[in-house]
Write a protein that holds these residues in place. Structure first.
Motif, PDB file in Angstrom:
ATOM      1  N   GLU A 112      27.895  -5.598 -15.107  1.00 39.81           N
ATOM      2  CA  GLU A 112      28.613  -4.382 -15.465  1.00 39.81           C
ATOM      3  C   GLU A 112      27.632  -3.270 -15.803  1.00 39.81           C
ATOM      4  O   GLU A 112      26.814  -3.402 -16.711  1.00 39.81           O
ATOM      5  CB  GLU A 112      29.542  -4.650 -16.654  1.00 39.81           C
ATOM      6  CG  GLU A 112      30.428  -3.482 -17.021  1.00 39.81           C
ATOM      7  CD  GLU A 112      31.325  -3.798 -18.200  1.00 39.81           C
ATOM      8  OE1 GLU A 112      32.552  -3.914 -18.004  1.00 39.81           O
ATOM      9  OE2 GLU A 112      30.798  -3.941 -19.318  1.00 39.81           O
TER      10      GLU A 112
ATOM     11  N   ASN B 231      27.803 -10.368 -10.777  1.00 37.45           N
ATOM     12  CA  ASN B 231      28.194  -8.958 -10.833  1.00 37.45           C
ATOM     13  C   ASN B 231      27.922  -8.448 -12.237  1.00 37.45           C
ATOM     14  O   ASN B 231      28.578  -8.878 -13.192  1.00 37.45           O
ATOM     15  CB  ASN B 231      29.673  -8.790 -10.486  1.00 37.45           C
ATOM     16  CG  ASN B 231      29.929  -8.923  -9.010  1.00 37.45           C
ATOM     17  OD1 ASN B 231      29.127  -8.485  -8.196  1.00 37.45           O
ATOM     18  ND2 ASN B 231      31.062  -9.517  -8.654  1.00 37.45           N
TER      19      ASN B 231
ATOM     20  N   TYR C 188      29.863  -1.755 -11.089  1.00 36.16           N
ATOM     21  CA  TYR C 188      29.244  -3.076 -11.149  1.00 36.16           C
ATOM     22  C   TYR C 188      28.135  -3.168 -10.104  1.00 36.16           C
ATOM     23  O   TYR C 188      28.181  -2.509  -9.055  1.00 36.16           O
ATOM     24  CB  TYR C 188      30.276  -4.171 -10.922  1.00 36.16           C
ATOM     25  CG  TYR C 188      31.378  -4.171 -11.959  1.00 36.16           C
ATOM     26  CD1 TYR C 188      31.275  -4.953 -13.103  1.00 36.16           C
ATOM     27  CD2 TYR C 188      32.509  -3.367 -11.801  1.00 36.16           C
ATOM     28  CE1 TYR C 188      32.276  -4.934 -14.065  1.00 36.16           C
ATOM     29  CE2 TYR C 188      33.513  -3.347 -12.760  1.00 36.16           C
ATOM     30  CZ  TYR C 188      33.394  -4.135 -13.891  1.00 36.16           C
ATOM     31  OH  TYR C 188      34.371  -4.113 -14.843  1.00 36.16           O
TER      32      TYR C 188
END
Length: 633
Positions: A427, A425, A382
């Motif tokens: 991915e 965050n 992430y």
């Protein structure tokens, strides 16, 4: 004179070109909406839509509608047959997925929202999920065969559109479901039913402190409760069952499933638009269309690592054509063809319902090494990004705070132009969960419910022996009573020296040791036979005598035999007593037991953690056969 429309249209070469351009445009548009091609989204989508529109107009102008409909028939028919067979291979598993959709907070919440019907529910269909599963599987296969051979195309095209609209709605719902939202739900609890009356009392109490729960009405017969709930989002549409996860390592994401259905719906629309032009295949067309379909079926079979669909497709298509060609008054038509394919599907589904899936894609399939599947997960990656919004244009930009781009932009200083919104965050690499979740697969039993049956196992004895820890024996100077406690719990605040005297150091049972687990034993044992029952209340008693015989033979030969169930301790003891079945019994999550086998009961034969054999109650082997063919190899 009525002119016959041919696949060539006004120009065979041009229409072939336009069909290819249309399919390329469709592929580019789909790719543009995939996360992997996010950077090229505008280019792919723009080019794809232009190609699709241009080629679609050209196909209509050059009378090429029949050609693209024919190409669509071959693609859709092949995919429908394989997709239907994969679900038909495990109709019980597909029914579990339907049950998820029928839960009150799942698909029904859309209807509640759209039509203002908080009392609407689909839970009635849960009890019929297996029947619906079988119907959908057979319908897919039958429509796949008919669309390839050109049978009853007006009816088939309507059914294809209806089915694809339904599937597309399901995958749209799955991909857009947000568990953080709320919807209004209304439930009526009958006070004449003990379980519902108990729930009603709980809701009445909850309404006193929870503003999301409201009692709408209450009388001597029922209580009506209105409540704000969060949706139950289904994370996997179940389009290909466990096949994709078991073959390529992952299922389609909800977004990918949606686009798969959008593509199929688009092709089906071409078939629907050309339904009046499509005639049943003649012999020459069958020699062209059927082999091409089988090539596509073969490609899909290769992807799913299962080649039975090729054999089934050959038999089903030839049987459908044979029935049609006999020209019998009653069955020598495409209705007869559909009936023949339905019978073939029925035989196949009957077999898998009685003897488990023909191709097992689940982690507990024969040949799999369970310890490896319990540790094949991979952590995701992430990236923390800062999100800024342009105050004039509304444009949003994401920056890695450690990147040169961010430092050079000095965007944090441009407060009149840019506003900081949040940190997210993102991915980069998705997390891959292990194929076997050891939190879900952990057959165990509370120490206080262990019986002589479980205590006969060496693995249980060893764990009980190792649960001893250093302790102290204390004397209460006032009451003269002796107390034994773990040494770690001793402190002068709880046990003052003027009140308690330490007599000696002893061994006591660890207070943290409350369960005995046999998971590691199953992963490492040289040989072990495991009977499975996802629910003892649904246990097929007709197979109990065979299991008893097998268990006695195994115990006599020194081969551990255990029963793993998804029931409570009280249900276990009642079952043992009622049927005089005294074997070591351990409890595991019922959902995971459903993944091991759809049957109840089922049997696993393990050797050093590898699944050597797997059987349903209808195919239980004798112990001598197991010992000779599975445990000595």
């Amino acid at each position: 004179m009525k002119t016959t429309r041919t696949i060539s249209g006004h120009s065979l070469p041009l229409n072939v070109l336009f069909v290819m351009l249309n399919l390329v445009g469709l592929a580019l548009t789909t790719m543009g909406f995939h996360d992997h091609f996010e950077a090229q989204k505008m280019l792919f989508v723009s080019l794809g839509i232009v190609l699709m529109l241009f080629s679609a107009v050209a196909l209509i102008f050059f009378k090429g509608k029949l050609m693209i409909a024919t190409v669509s028939r071959v693609i859709v028919g092949s995919l429908f047959i394989v997709s239907g067979l994969i679900k038909a291979n495990d109709p019980v598993g597909f029914s579990y997925k339907l049950e998820e959709y029928f839960e009150d907070g799942a698909l029904a919440y859309r209807i509640k929202e759209w039509f203002g019907a908080p009392g609407f529910s689909l839970e009635y269909f849960i009890q019929h999920a297996l029947l619906l599963s079988v119907i959908i599987c057979i319908a897919e296969i039958v429509l796949g065969v008919l669309v390839i051979i050109g049978g009853k195309m007006r009816l088939v095209s309507w059914l294809l559109v209806i089915m694809m609209l339904f599937f597309t709605f399901l995958t749209w719902h799955t991909s857009t479901c947000d568990a953080k939202t709320k919807f209004v739900d209304r439930d009526t609890y009958s006070l004449e039913i003990a379980k519902e009356a108990q729930l009603a009392d709980m809701k009445i109490e909850e309404a006193k402190t929870n503003k999301d729960v409201k009692i709408l009405s209450r009388n001597s017969e029922e209580v009506v409760v209105e409540e704000l709930k969060s949706p139950q989002c289904v994370t996997d549409c179940g389009c290909f069952g466990d096949a994709m996860k078991g073959s390529i390592g992952r299922s389609l994401t909800p977004k990918e499933s949606l686009w798969k259905d959008i593509v199929l719906l688009y092709l089906v629309i071409w078939i629907f638009a050309a339904q009046k032009l499509i005639q049943p295949n003649n012999v020459r067309q069958n020699w062209i269309y059927v082999p091409i379909s089988l090539i596509l079926v073969s490609g899909l079979s290769w992807v799913f690592n299962w080649y039975f669909p090729i054999l089934f497709s050959v038999v089903a298509i030839l049987a459908a054509l044979w029935v049609y060609r006999i020209r019998n008054r009653f069955i020598g038509n495409h209705y007869g063809s559909a009936l023949m394919v339905t019978l073939l599907c029925g035989v196949f589904i009957w077999y898998v319902l009685h003897y488990d899936p023909l191709r097992d894609y689940r982690p507990y399939a024969v040949g799999n090494y369970l310890p490896d599947l319990a540790r094949d997960g991979k952590p995701g990656k992430y990236q923390s990004l800062l999100v800024y919004k342009n105050l004039q244009t509304g444009e949003k930009r994401e920056y890695d705070s450690s990147s040169k781009e961010f430092m050079n932009s000095k965007i944090w200083e441009k407060t009149k132009e840019w506003k900081y919104l949040e940190m997210i965050n993102k991915e980069i690499v998705p997390t891959k969960l292990p194929s076997i979740d050891t939190a879900q697969f952990n057959p165990s039993r509370s120490v206080r419910f262990l019986t002589a049956d479980e205590l006969q196992l060496d693995v249980v004895k060893k764990q009980l022996k190792n649960r001893k820890v250093t302790g102290l024996r204390l004397l209460d100077n006032i009451t003269k009573e002796k107390t034994e406690i773990p040494e770690i719990e001793y402190n002068v605040e709880s046990y003052p020296k003027d009140t308690y005297t330490v007599l000696d150091t002893i061994e006591v049972e660890s207070p943290d040791f409350i369960d005995v687990s046999i998971r590691d034993f199953l992963f490492k044992a040289p040989e072990v036979i495991v009977a499975i029952s996802k629910n003892l209340k649904e246990f097929d008693i007709s197979h109990l005598t065979e299991l008893k015989t097998l268990a006695k033979a195994a115990q006599k030969a020194g081969v551990p035999f255990v029963l793993v169930v998804g029931s409570s301790d009280n249900e276990i003891e009642a079952f043992k007593k009622k049927y005089d079945f005294h074997v070591p019994v351990f409890i595991n999550d019922g959902v995971e037991l459903k993944a091991i086998s759809r049957a109840n009961p089922a049997l696993l034969v393990l050797r050093y953690g590898r699944v050597k054999g797997k059987y349903t109650g209808n195919s239980l082997p004798e112990f001598n056969w197991i010992q000779t063919n599975l445990l000595k190899k």
